[in-house]
Write an enzyme that holds these catalytic residues in place. Structure first.
Site, PDB file in Angstrom:
ATOM      1  CE  LYS A 113     -36.052   2.354  17.280  1.00  0.00           C
ATOM      2  NZ  LYS A 113     -35.533   2.421  15.951  1.00  0.00           N
ATOM      3  CE  LYS A 154     -32.270   2.005  16.553  1.00  0.00           C
ATOM      4  NZ  LYS A 154     -32.204   2.188  15.109  1.00  0.00           N
TER       5      LYS A 154
HETATM    6  C1  PBG Z   1     -32.833   1.201  12.165  1.00  0.00           C
HETATM    7  C2  PBG Z   1     -34.126   1.204  12.884  1.00  0.00           C
HETATM    8  C3  PBG Z   1     -34.689   0.164  13.630  1.00  0.00           C
HETATM    9  C4  PBG Z   1     -35.919   0.622  14.098  1.00  0.00           C
HETATM   10  C5  PBG Z   1     -36.092   1.915  13.628  1.00  0.00           C
HETATM   11  N1  PBG Z   1     -34.959   2.266  12.889  1.00  0.00           N
HETATM   12  C6  PBG Z   1     -34.209  -1.215  13.840  1.00  0.00           C
HETATM   13  C7  PBG Z   1     -33.019  -1.497  14.657  1.00  0.00           C
HETATM   14  O1  PBG Z   1     -32.373  -0.600  15.202  1.00  0.00           O
HETATM   15  O2  PBG Z   1     -32.678  -2.675  14.746  1.00  0.00           O
HETATM   16  C8  PBG Z   1     -36.863  -0.142  14.966  1.00  0.00           C
HETATM   17  C9  PBG Z   1     -38.260   0.370  15.051  1.00  0.00           C
HETATM   18  C10 PBG Z   1     -39.206  -0.574  15.677  1.00  0.00           C
HETATM   19  O3  PBG Z   1     -38.834  -1.637  16.206  1.00  0.00           O
HETATM   20  O4  PBG Z   1     -40.402  -0.261  15.641  1.00  0.00           O
HETATM   21  N2  PBG Z   1     -32.939   1.805  10.900  1.00  0.00           N
END
Ligand code: PBG
Length: 326
Positions: free
Chosen positions: A251, A199
């Site tokens: 992601k 991520k």
């Molecule tokens: C954190 C989380 C995020 C997203 C999913 N889970 C935000 C981040 O990491 O700042 C982002 C998903 C998206 O942008 O569609 N719980």
């Protein structure tokens, strides 16, 4: 043999020929719909930076889940958005059985049961007053190991609520192993883990911050990955698989297709990708201006993510696309 005997265009001549040789096809069962449940709402509320996506009330959540299941969507990923008064420094509402996320999981289980896969976001950022994915040390940094202890309890609370699969998304070191151990100890050997393994701390999550009313100041660069790094993603994935991840995820998706492809080559567990809020918003905004053909761009982006190697895709268009594919 070469031209003029060989003519690749022969297989592109008609729709039937193109269909026959199509290498990549997205199926509804491979799409997962992320859903936002906001505490205290009686009507769904629009998210301005994600036109078409809403913060759900409990009632509208059940309806959206039912629609997704009817369309054949493979899974639902639930995010809970507590009221401000239920945010605190340690994110305790995330562990509370009557906290909004756990309530929502129960609602989904009651509404759609085993007809799809019910997944829950396992992270503290929606629940903390400071918006970070973990608890803070005295110097203001995110305390990895103190956070892990909370994730363990949060995982059990979500399994208690009936989640089929938990999605640890906080990028703490050791989170998958700690969650696996906690679930097993509580008797939840069969609750699976969708690990947000790679991520990236990029700029594509902007609209999500509005969706969950994030209070975050600053960024997540001390725990999420640095966008230039690919080998580091492989290292994260290896660790997560060793710790018991059932599925690994990359992601965002479209800007990280090379990462998806490299991970697909490396592991035998299913690979997922999350087409995130910024990816959604860019397409919707351009389409609203008449600059792109919305439906074709959506289909092309999903096909590309699958072609790169993701067999599961989290996308805010899941229900709509699944309906079109049926
Ligand atoms: C954190 C989380 C995020 C997203 C999913 N889970 C935000 C981040 O990491 O700042 C982002 C998903 C998206 O942008 O569609 N719980």
């Amino acid at each position: 043999m070469s031209f003029p005997d060989v003519r690749p265009r022969r297989l592109r001549r008609t729709p039937a020929l193109r269909r026959l040789v199509e290498e990549t096809r997205v199926a509804p069962s491979e799409l997962v719909l992320p859903l936002f449940l906001k505490e205290g709402l009686t009507e769904p509320r629009a998210i301005s930076s994600m036109p078409g996506v809403v913060q759900h009330s409990r009632e509208s959540l059940r309806k959206a889940a039912h629609e997704a299941v009817s369309a054949g969507v493979g899974g639902l990923m639930l995010f809970g958005v507590p009221t401000d008064e239920h945010k605190d420094a340690t994110g305790s509402a995330g562990l509370d059985p009557s906290g909004i996320l756990n309530v929502g999981i129960r609602d989904l289980v009651a509404e759609v049961g085993d007809s799809t896969v019910i997944m829950s976001d396992l992270c503290l950022d929606e629940f903390t007053s400071h918006g970070h994915c973990g608890v803070l040390a005295t110097d203001g940094s995110v305390d990895n190991d103190a956070t892990l202890a909370i994730y363990a309890d949060m995982a059990v609370a979500q399994a208690d609520a009936g989640a089929h699969m938990v999605g640890p998304s906080g990028m703490m070191d050791g989170q998958v192993g700690v969650v696996r151990h906690a679930l097993d100890k509580a008797g939840y050997q069969d609750t699976s883990i969708l690990a947000y393994s790679a991520k990236y701390a990029g700029a594509f999550y902007g609209p999500f911050r509005e969706a969950v009313e994030s209070t975050l100041q600053g960024d997540r660069r001390q725990y999420q990955q640095d966008p230039p790094n690919l080998r580091e993603a492989l290292r994260e994935v290896d660790l997560d698989v060793a710790e018991g991840a059932d599925i690994v995820m990359v992601k965002p998706a479209l800007a990280y297709l090379d990462v998806i492809a490299a991970i697909r080559d490396r592991v035998t567990v299913p690979v997922a990708a999350y087409q995130v809020s910024g990816e959604y918003a860019m397409v919707e905004a351009a389409a609203a201006n008449g600059w792109i053909d919305r439906d074709r761009v959506i289909a092309e982006s999903l096909t590309s993510i699958k072609r790169a190697g993701a067999q599961i895709i989290l996308t805010y268009w899941a229900t709509e696309v699944a309906q079109r594919l049926r």
